[in-house]
Design a protein around this motif. Sequence first.
Motif, PDB file in Angstrom:
ATOM      1  N   GLU A   1       0.852  -1.192   0.000  1.00 29.31           N
ATOM      2  CA  GLU A   1       0.000   0.000   0.000  1.00 29.31           C
ATOM      3  C   GLU A   1       0.883   1.236   0.000  1.00 29.31           C
ATOM      4  OE1 GLU A   1      -3.306   2.071   2.983  1.00 29.31           O
ATOM      5  OE2 GLU A   1      -3.176  -0.109   2.835  1.00 29.31           O
ATOM      6  N   PHE A   2       0.589   2.163  -0.891  1.00 30.15           N
ATOM      7  CA  PHE A   2       1.352   3.405  -1.027  1.00 30.15           C
ATOM      8  C   PHE A   2       0.402   4.581  -0.867  1.00 30.15           C
ATOM      9  CE2 PHE A   2       2.982   6.771  -3.990  1.00 30.15           C
ATOM     10  CZ  PHE A   2       4.068   7.153  -3.211  1.00 30.15           C
ATOM     11  N   VAL A   3       0.702   5.458   0.057  1.00 31.06           N
ATOM     12  CA  VAL A   3      -0.124   6.646   0.258  1.00 31.06           C
ATOM     13  C   VAL A   3       0.365   7.702  -0.719  1.00 31.06           C
ATOM     14  CG1 VAL A   3      -0.983   8.333   1.922  1.00 31.06           C
ATOM     15  CG2 VAL A   3      -0.471   6.003   2.660  1.00 31.06           C
ATOM     16  N   GLY A   4      -0.155   7.613  -1.933  1.00 33.76           N
ATOM     17  CA  GLY A   4       0.266   8.496  -3.015  1.00 33.76           C
ATOM     18  C   GLY A   4      -0.308   8.005  -4.329  1.00 33.76           C
ATOM     19  N   PRO A   5       0.004   8.677  -5.447  1.00 35.26           N
ATOM     20  CA  PRO A   5      -0.595   8.354  -6.751  1.00 35.26           C
ATOM     21  C   PRO A   5      -0.030   7.081  -7.369  1.00 35.26           C
ATOM     22  CG  PRO A   5       1.004  10.114  -6.981  1.00 35.26           C
ATOM     23  CD  PRO A   5       0.890   9.846  -5.516  1.00 35.26           C
ATOM     24  N   ILE A   6      -0.809   6.479  -8.242  1.00 29.52           N
ATOM     25  CA  ILE A   6      -0.440   5.216  -8.864  1.00 29.52           C
ATOM     26  C   ILE A   6       0.816   5.350  -9.747  1.00 29.52           C
ATOM     27  CG2 ILE A   6      -1.956   5.520 -10.875  1.00 29.52           C
ATOM     28  CD1 ILE A   6      -2.595   2.496 -10.642  1.00 29.52           C
ATOM     29  N   ALA A   7       0.981   6.513 -10.359  1.00 29.67           N
ATOM     30  CA  ALA A   7       2.154   6.704 -11.227  1.00 29.67           C
ATOM     31  C   ALA A   7       3.444   6.580 -10.420  1.00 29.67           C
ATOM     32  CB  ALA A   7       2.082   8.071 -11.905  1.00 29.67           C
ATOM     33  N   LYS A   8       3.460   7.150  -9.237  1.00 29.17           N
ATOM     34  CA  LYS A   8       4.638   7.058  -8.374  1.00 29.17           C
ATOM     35  C   LYS A   8       4.841   5.632  -7.887  1.00 29.17           C
ATOM     36  CE  LYS A   8       8.014   8.577  -5.730  1.00 29.17           C
ATOM     37  NZ  LYS A   8       9.337   8.929  -6.303  1.00 29.17           N
ATOM     38  N   LEU A   9       3.745   4.943  -7.547  1.00 24.99           N
ATOM     39  CA  LEU A   9       3.869   3.558  -7.098  1.00 24.99           C
ATOM     40  C   LEU A   9       4.477   2.681  -8.190  1.00 24.99           C
ATOM     41  CD1 LEU A   9       3.411   1.264  -5.097  1.00 24.99           C
ATOM     42  CD2 LEU A   9       1.061   1.062  -5.964  1.00 24.99           C
ATOM     43  N   LYS A  10       4.065   2.891  -9.414  1.00 22.93           N
ATOM     44  CA  LYS A  10       4.614   2.095 -10.526  1.00 22.93           C
ATOM     45  C   LYS A  10       6.128   2.262 -10.628  1.00 22.93           C
ATOM     46  CE  LYS A  10       0.467   1.826 -13.423  1.00 22.93           C
ATOM     47  NZ  LYS A  10      -0.193   2.274 -14.670  1.00 22.93           N
ATOM     48  N   GLN A  11       6.604   3.472 -10.347  1.00 22.72           N
ATOM     49  CA  GLN A  11       8.063   3.692 -10.348  1.00 22.72           C
ATOM     50  C   GLN A  11       8.725   2.944  -9.190  1.00 22.72           C
ATOM     51  OE1 GLN A  11       8.820   7.896 -10.124  1.00 22.72           O
ATOM     52  NE2 GLN A  11       7.696   8.369 -12.006  1.00 22.72           N
ATOM     53  N   LEU A  12       8.091   3.019  -8.016  1.00 22.21           N
ATOM     54  CA  LEU A  12       8.692   2.445  -6.815  1.00 22.21           C
ATOM     55  C   LEU A  12       8.815   0.927  -6.869  1.00 22.21           C
ATOM     56  CD1 LEU A  12       6.903   4.629  -4.095  1.00 22.21           C
ATOM     57  CD2 LEU A  12       9.332   4.682  -4.669  1.00 22.21           C
ATOM     58  N   ILE A  13       7.883   0.253  -7.554  1.00 18.27           N
ATOM     59  CA  ILE A  13       7.904  -1.217  -7.536  1.00 18.27           C
ATOM     60  C   ILE A  13       8.687  -1.823  -8.705  1.00 18.27           C
ATOM     61  CG2 ILE A  13       5.741  -1.378  -6.237  1.00 18.27           C
ATOM     62  CD1 ILE A  13       4.333  -2.101  -8.857  1.00 18.27           C
ATOM     63  N   GLN A  14       9.385  -0.995  -9.470  1.00 16.98           N
ATOM     64  CA  GLN A  14      10.150  -1.519 -10.600  1.00 16.98           C
ATOM     65  C   GLN A  14      11.146  -2.615 -10.195  1.00 16.98           C
ATOM     66  OE1 GLN A  14       9.771  -1.153 -13.987  1.00 16.98           O
ATOM     67  NE2 GLN A  14       7.871  -0.245 -13.199  1.00 16.98           N
ATOM     68  N   PRO A  15      11.860  -2.468  -9.066  1.00 17.25           N
ATOM     69  CA  PRO A  15      12.786  -3.551  -8.683  1.00 17.25           C
ATOM     70  C   PRO A  15      12.082  -4.895  -8.536  1.00 17.25           C
ATOM     71  CG  PRO A  15      13.243  -1.575  -7.395  1.00 17.25           C
ATOM     72  CD  PRO A  15      11.967  -1.316  -8.136  1.00 17.25           C
ATOM     73  N   LEU A  16      10.851  -4.893  -8.040  1.00 21.42           N
ATOM     74  CA  LEU A  16      10.106  -6.141  -7.892  1.00 21.42           C
ATOM     75  C   LEU A  16       9.724  -6.720  -9.254  1.00 21.42           C
ATOM     76  CD1 LEU A  16       7.597  -5.415  -4.979  1.00 21.42           C
ATOM     77  CD2 LEU A  16       9.616  -6.879  -4.901  1.00 21.42           C
ATOM     78  N   LEU A  17       9.267  -5.851 -10.140  1.00 21.96           N
ATOM     79  CA  LEU A  17       8.802  -6.322 -11.440  1.00 21.96           C
ATOM     80  C   LEU A  17       9.939  -6.886 -12.286  1.00 21.96           C
ATOM     81  CD1 LEU A  17       6.266  -3.465 -12.281  1.00 21.96           C
ATOM     82  CD2 LEU A  17       5.764  -5.796 -11.507  1.00 21.96           C
TER      83      LEU A  17
END
Length: 450
Positions: free
Chosen positions: A256-272
């Motif tokens: 869960e990220f308290v912020g916009p989906i665009a930022k979350l997509k950047q943050l989870i790149q290492p997982l993907l």
Amino acid sequence: MEKTKLTGRIVTPNDSDYEQARINLNLSIPKFPRVIVFCQNVQDVVNALKWARENRVPFRLRSGRHSFENFSLVNRGLIIDVSEMNQIICNRQSLTAKIEAGAGLGKVYQELWKYGVTIPAGTSVNTGIVGLTLGGGIGLLTRLFGLTCDNLLELEMVKASSNRDAEVIKANKYENSDLFWASRGGGGGNFGIVTSLTFRVHPISDVSIFSITWGWEDFEEVFNVWQNWAPFANKRLTSTIELRAKEVNRIEVLGEFVGPIAKLKQLIQPLLKAGSPVHQRIKEVPYIDTVQFFDSPSGDRPTNFKRSGSFIEEPLPREAILKMKQFLARAPNENAAIWHQSLGGAVGRLGPKDTAYYYREAIIAQEYISSWNSTSEERQNIHWIESLRRGLSQNTMGDYVNWPDIYIKEWPNAYYGENANQLRKVKTVYDPYNVFTFPQSIPPFNKRIF
């Protein structure tokens, strides 16, 4: 002197609803109380405590029924159940909420959402707010807002006083501050019966959530990437990883990220980029929708289970990851799993001795899980859990008091670390006669631990 009478909704073995009233979440440790009183108000709690002491009847305290070792039940005794005391009063202007001790997390989240606020707490909607808070309280907002207990401002408690009496006291930063310290991580049921909690609440609206799954073949790579990423990511992002038994063929990360989906997509790149994800889901939703997204309905149905846990203070070496993989490859059944939640962030704003919750420097909370249907499977499952805990002990430390384990011998140090002695001091002040006792309850200094 006139004897105290029990008040509230009273259930005994002769009543048709006794069977439903007596069970907790864990069916593998059955208990058969003499009487269960569902308190409706503080006076019912006072009367129940006085009645138990006057009649020399053993008693336990209960709210959410999630005590893993069924410490909230006792044979042939009294259960003081506060679950029907669940009123919630929120003040949007002062950003505070007074919550009665019986409220479950689902109700807490729904009521606070009406005001556009929340508290950081757990994911299982039937968990009681009081037990969760007193033990610490971890969940999907932990890294941003801290533990549940970090947001506690005051509590009201019924304590045992002299002459088999009971009295209502408050604890906060200024009044009974030692008890307030102990009530933030010192575990439930040790000092008295908490009847209400006042919290600082946080405005919240839309959040972004995600789920990514992999197959068994990506076990090592995915866990290693997650553990070196999740506790050190943006503090507005909290995540979990569950490693399932080999036969299930599923590794899952939720967050869960308290912020916009665009930022979350950047943050989870290492997982993907780790392994070959089988499935991914990322969406932005009103915060209240996350309650259902993260809730585990199977985790709220009574069953036979065993759980234990530990904390991780630095990323696990490859041999420890392989050890987890080996255990899950020979798991007793498909329900066995190892679950982790990222810590760090706001949890570390306080030091290990600032509250009774000691493991401030841990980066991950790790839980060992198994359940079974037949009693013939019990020994095998418990052995698997205990062997796993011991097998990982060189790379882990302690245990979370909200995941109690009756097989941990040095449990005061495991749950409370260097705060164990201070908790005994508080116990000696507020409950010197050890009225509130159960297996693994904190003893006053005039009682032996073992």
